[in-house]
Scaffold this motif. Structure first.
Motif, PDB file in Angstrom:
ATOM      1  N   GLY A  51       0.790  -1.226   0.000  1.00 42.85           N
ATOM      2  CA  GLY A  51       0.000   0.000   0.000  1.00 42.85           C
ATOM      3  C   GLY A  51       0.817   1.268   0.000  1.00 42.85           C
ATOM      4  O   GLY A  51       0.281   2.354  -0.238  1.00 42.85           O
ATOM      5  N   GLU A  52       2.128   1.158   0.265  1.00 44.15           N
ATOM      6  CA  GLU A  52       3.002   2.325   0.285  1.00 44.15           C
ATOM      7  C   GLU A  52       3.716   2.447  -1.066  1.00 44.15           C
ATOM      8  O   GLU A  52       3.826   1.475  -1.817  1.00 44.15           O
ATOM      9  N   PRO A  53       4.228   3.632  -1.398  1.00 48.45           N
ATOM     10  CA  PRO A  53       4.950   3.786  -2.669  1.00 48.45           C
ATOM     11  C   PRO A  53       6.312   3.117  -2.632  1.00 48.45           C
ATOM     12  O   PRO A  53       6.850   2.810  -1.558  1.00 48.45           O
ATOM     13  N   LEU A  54       6.868   2.894  -3.801  1.00 45.73           N
ATOM     14  CA  LEU A  54       8.176   2.270  -3.948  1.00 45.73           C
ATOM     15  C   LEU A  54       9.250   3.123  -3.278  1.00 45.73           C
ATOM     16  O   LEU A  54       9.334   4.329  -3.512  1.00 45.73           O
ATOM     17  N   GLU A  55      10.088   2.491  -2.461  1.00 40.32           N
ATOM     18  CA  GLU A  55      11.218   3.209  -1.855  1.00 40.32           C
ATOM     19  C   GLU A  55      12.329   3.361  -2.895  1.00 40.32           C
ATOM     20  O   GLU A  55      12.595   2.436  -3.663  1.00 40.32           O
ATOM     21  N   PHE A  56      12.989   4.522  -2.908  1.00 37.46           N
ATOM     22  CA  PHE A  56      14.054   4.711  -3.890  1.00 37.46           C
ATOM     23  C   PHE A  56      15.257   5.471  -3.353  1.00 37.46           C
ATOM     24  O   PHE A  56      16.277   5.569  -4.025  1.00 37.46           O
ATOM     25  N   GLN A  79      -7.004   3.032  -7.767  1.00 37.77           N
ATOM     26  CA  GLN A  79      -6.149   1.861  -7.616  1.00 37.77           C
ATOM     27  C   GLN A  79      -5.308   1.696  -8.874  1.00 37.77           C
ATOM     28  O   GLN A  79      -5.737   2.019  -9.980  1.00 37.77           O
ATOM     29  N   LYS A  80      -4.091   1.200  -8.686  1.00 42.71           N
ATOM     30  CA  LYS A  80      -3.167   1.012  -9.814  1.00 42.71           C
ATOM     31  C   LYS A  80      -3.096   2.277 -10.666  1.00 42.71           C
ATOM     32  O   LYS A  80      -3.157   2.241 -11.905  1.00 42.71           O
ATOM     33  N   SER A  81      -2.967   3.386  -9.997  1.00 40.00           N
ATOM     34  CA  SER A  81      -3.049   4.687 -10.665  1.00 40.00           C
ATOM     35  C   SER A  81      -1.877   4.926 -11.611  1.00 40.00           C
ATOM     36  O   SER A  81      -0.747   4.515 -11.353  1.00 40.00           O
ATOM     37  N   ALA A  82      -2.175   5.589 -12.716  1.00 41.39           N
ATOM     38  CA  ALA A  82      -1.159   6.058 -13.662  1.00 41.39           C
ATOM     39  C   ALA A  82      -1.734   7.276 -14.371  1.00 41.39           C
ATOM     40  O   ALA A  82      -2.941   7.353 -14.613  1.00 41.39           O
ATOM     41  N   MET A  83      -0.884   8.223 -14.694  1.00 38.02           N
ATOM     42  CA  MET A  83      -1.322   9.435 -15.380  1.00 38.02           C
ATOM     43  C   MET A  83      -1.040   9.354 -16.867  1.00 38.02           C
ATOM     44  O   MET A  83      -0.158   8.618 -17.311  1.00 38.02           O
ATOM     45  N   ALA A  84      -1.788  10.131 -17.644  1.00 38.04           N
ATOM     46  CA  ALA A  84      -1.504  10.343 -19.058  1.00 38.04           C
ATOM     47  C   ALA A  84      -1.624  11.838 -19.314  1.00 38.04           C
ATOM     48  O   ALA A  84      -2.341  12.541 -18.588  1.00 38.04           O
ATOM     49  N   TRP A  85      -0.928  12.314 -20.341  1.00 40.01           N
ATOM     50  CA  TRP A  85      -0.965  13.752 -20.579  1.00 40.01           C
ATOM     51  C   TRP A  85      -0.683  14.076 -22.040  1.00 40.01           C
ATOM     52  O   TRP A  85      -0.124  13.268 -22.787  1.00 40.01           O
ATOM     53  N   CYS A  86      -1.090  15.262 -22.418  1.00 36.05           N
ATOM     54  CA  CYS A  86      -0.700  15.854 -23.699  1.00 36.05           C
ATOM     55  C   CYS A  86      -0.111  17.219 -23.396  1.00 36.05           C
ATOM     56  O   CYS A  86      -0.724  18.020 -22.675  1.00 36.05           O
ATOM     57  N   ASN A  87       1.087  17.466 -23.901  1.00 29.58           N
ATOM     58  CA  ASN A  87       1.741  18.753 -23.649  1.00 29.58           C
ATOM     59  C   ASN A  87       1.568  19.721 -24.816  1.00 29.58           C
ATOM     60  O   ASN A  87       2.277  20.717 -24.912  1.00 29.58           O
ATOM     61  N   ARG A 119       3.487  10.944  -3.319  1.00 30.19           N
ATOM     62  CA  ARG A 119       4.264  10.518  -4.493  1.00 30.19           C
ATOM     63  C   ARG A 119       3.500  10.885  -5.774  1.00 30.19           C
ATOM     64  O   ARG A 119       4.100  11.358  -6.745  1.00 30.19           O
ATOM     65  N   PHE A 120       2.191  10.674  -5.782  1.00 28.04           N
ATOM     66  CA  PHE A 120       1.374  11.019  -6.947  1.00 28.04           C
ATOM     67  C   PHE A 120       1.474  12.513  -7.260  1.00 28.04           C
ATOM     68  O   PHE A 120       1.681  12.905  -8.411  1.00 28.04           O
ATOM     69  N   ALA A 121       1.340  13.343  -6.231  1.00 24.36           N
ATOM     70  CA  ALA A 121       1.410  14.790  -6.445  1.00 24.36           C
ATOM     71  C   ALA A 121       2.788  15.198  -6.968  1.00 24.36           C
ATOM     72  O   ALA A 121       2.901  16.071  -7.841  1.00 24.36           O
ATOM     73  N   GLY A 122       3.833  14.554  -6.453  1.00 25.97           N
ATOM     74  CA  GLY A 122       5.177  14.845  -6.944  1.00 25.97           C
ATOM     75  C   GLY A 122       5.349  14.454  -8.397  1.00 25.97           C
ATOM     76  O   GLY A 122       5.954  15.189  -9.185  1.00 25.97           O
TER      77      GLY A 122
END
Length: 602
Positions: A342-347, A415-423, A444-447
């Motif tokens: 449930g936590e983000p990947l540590e890096f 859940q299993k969130s991912a963003m998409a975008w057009c610049n 992490r998502f906001a970052g």
């Protein structure tokens, strides 16, 4: 670049290459081709792709054009090439230059790739100066997206800019004949990042090869290793040791989801899973995903690796560090995301030691900074096609074959969130972020939201979010004060299918079986038949018969609640309670039946 004496028999061209043309050794390949034909000019990465200026004998220029595609690295994806005839400038010599252009990014960001066979071989040769160097790479392989600070792709724009090259590396970097010619991730034990191991007390106990040996000793004793890979930490344990795998499940709070397994080569993979020709290609691909295979049930793995599953996820070494660990251990290793469930990947090393305390017994760190954390990709062959189940390292960010439109970011689900975008000039699907249940995952998502806009050089004018009002992404959008568009979850899936198969001009019946989603009538939908005419007209024409979700969102996470609900509806609650249900005790069934007896809330 110098100016040569004028010549009456010269020809000059400018070629603009578009596609996946950065971070793959394309510029060195172009420079070698130009040198072999005695042509002058330059090549440079730009925000729009790769620009080549070539000048010299007309016959040689023509041969350069005809040979260019063949000369490019195999991993390069050249989508199209713009060609302009220039007035010859009497240039002399061929150079690799840098670009400082501004504006939105139009070229593809290079993804991370696994260490190539040549690099892995060098790391095993005792007389090679990179012997046992765990972070070895060349112009054709190694970290890309995870170390990029900004584009175009240059060493000075990556985290490796913190490591000045030694004389030997500089000679390789500057030599057109060397396979590390203009390799932006070039490094060696003398001048590059290093490896070290830390124990549970926080003590630095070993470095380099001795650090790997210390980690392998922990694995052999049934312990757990936190290894810093290309995009973040991974948790490793002996995949054949049931006690070790069970211990990892307990510490990570992951009771049943299957673990991926790291194996040394394709032969080892075939001992565990059934590997077709196409699956073999996936395993060996430079993108280095986890590949879901049919499990042979050979008893080489502990039962808890993939409990109750007929598939197993296998992957080959991503780096020389992984390969070296596997050689020393001599067996398959569980390799799962380095985080608590449930936590983000540590890096980052300090955070990994703190947040993975109580899970890992030893940390295998390196000090090559990770600018953009990214998890492992997961793919599977379905009906003869490679289908991506988790778009991440090696595959993301993925430029989509769609016409550019307004500057907009689609925020994904909860859940299993991912963003998409057009610049404004290209459309991109970003890497897997994960579930957004916890504060750290949301941070992490906001970052990532801001980091992707910085990398692709734009500011969003609008945000797209799920129709569900309580999703974090929905609240994030409405609190941004930007214009927003809410899209029903299953409509979005059908729209994605329409775009993928280029069906914009045809009426489509889309069928979406994707769990639950908040509907336009303020009820929970699931199992939709959707009539679509393009992307602007969609309506629900049929659906599965509604049924109760006892516990609301809890029923999504615990499907057994749905089973109790459906069986109670079919045979009656008292009968179900009397007969029972395999895997559940009477109190669990009774609790759900009590929820079902409550009046519905409208």
């Amino acid at each position: 670049m110098t100016i040569a004496a004028s010549s009456s028999a010269r020809r000059a061209l400018r070629l603009q290459l578009h596609g996946r043309v950065q971070g793959l050794g394309v510029r060195p390949a172009v420079a070698r081709l130009a040198a072999s034909l005695d042509l002058a000019g330059s090549v440079r990465n730009t925000l729009h792709g790769l620009e080549i200026q070539i000048e010299g004998d007309p016959v040689a220029v023509a041969e350069f054009e005809s040979s260019l595609r063949i000369a490019l690295p195999a991993e390069c994806e050249l989508l199209h090439c713009e060609r302009d005839v220039l007035h010859p400038s009497c240039l002399e010599g061929f150079s690799i230059e840098r670009d400082t252009a501004d504006g939105p990014l139009a070229t593809r960001v290079p993804p991370d790739t696994a260490a190539c066979g040549e690099c892995l071989q060098e790391s095993q040769e005792a007389l090679d100066r990179r012997y046992e160097y765990a972070l070895i790479s060349c112009a054709a392989c190694g970290p890309r997206y995870s170390i990029i600070r900004r584009m175009p792709y240059e060493r000075s724009a990556t985290t490796l800019d913190d490591y000045p090259l030694c004389n030997a590396c500089r000679d390789e970097y500057s030599s057109p004949a060397d396979r590390r010619f203009h390799a932006q991730s070039i490094a060696c034990p003398r001048c590059g990042p290093t490896i070290w191991a830390v124990d549970r007390r926080g003590m630095r106990i070993a470095e380099r090869a001795q650090a790997v040996a210390a980690a392998v000793a922990v694995l052999r004793s049934g312990g757990i290793v936190a290894l810093r890979g290309i995009g973040g930490y991974q948790l490793l344990c002996d995949a054949a040791n049931e006690d070790a795998v069970s211990l990892l499940r307990t510490r990570k709070h992951r009771p049943s989801k299957p673990f991926a397994v790291l194996v040394q080569d394709v032969h080892a993979a075939t001992q565990i899973g059934e590997v077709s020709v196409a699956e073999r290609r996936l395993l060996l691909d430079a993108t280095n995903p986890i590949v879901l295979l049919t499990d042979r049930k050979s008893r080489m793995l502990a039962p808890s690796v993939n409990p109750g599953m007929n598939t197993v996820g296998l992957m080959l070494p991503t780096t020389a560090l992984h390969a070296q660990s596997l050689r020393m251990f001599a067996g398959p290793l569980v390799c799962t995301s380095g985080n608590r469930e449930g936590e983000p990947l540590e890096f980052e090393p300090d955070a990994a030691e703190q947040n993975l305390a109580g899970i890992a017994d030893i940390w295998l760190h390196h000090d090559r900074l990770i600018e953009r954390p990214i998890d492992d990709s997961v793919v599977r062959m379905i009906a003869g096609r490679a289908v991506t189940l988790r778009l991440a390292r090696g595959l993301a960010p993925l430029t989509l074959d769609l016409p550019a439109g307004p500057r907009i970011v689609a925020l994904g689900g909860h859940q299993k969130s991912a963003m998409a975008w057009c610049n404004g000039v290209q459309c991109v699907l970003g890497p897997h972020v994960g579930d957004l249940e916890t504060l750290s995952a949301r941070e992490r998502f906001a970052g990532q939201f801001q980091a992707q806009q910085d990398l692709y050089r734009f500011e969003a004018d609008a945000l797209v979010h799920d129709l569900h009002p309580d999703y974090f992404t929905s609240r994030f959008a409405t609190e941004s004060r930007l214009p927003t568009l809410a899209v029903q979850h299953h409509f979005a899936h059908v729209a994605a299918g329409i775009l993928e198969h280029n069906l914009l001009d045809e009426p489509v019946l889309g069928v979406a079986f994707d769990g639950t989603g908040f509907g336009t009538d303020n009820t929970i939908w699931g199992g939709e038949f959707i009539r679509a005419d393009g992307l602007t007209s969609m309506r629900r024409v049929a659906h599965l018969r509604p049924f109760r979700l006892p516990g609301g969102e809890a029923a999504v996470r615990e499907p057994w609640r749905v089973a109790v609900s459906l069986l109670a509806d079919a045979i009656g609650g008292p009968v179900l309670l009397q007969q029972g249900l395999t895997g559940l005790n009477q109190s669990q069934i009774a609790d759900v039946l009590q929820i079902l007896e409550r009046p519905r809330l409208n």
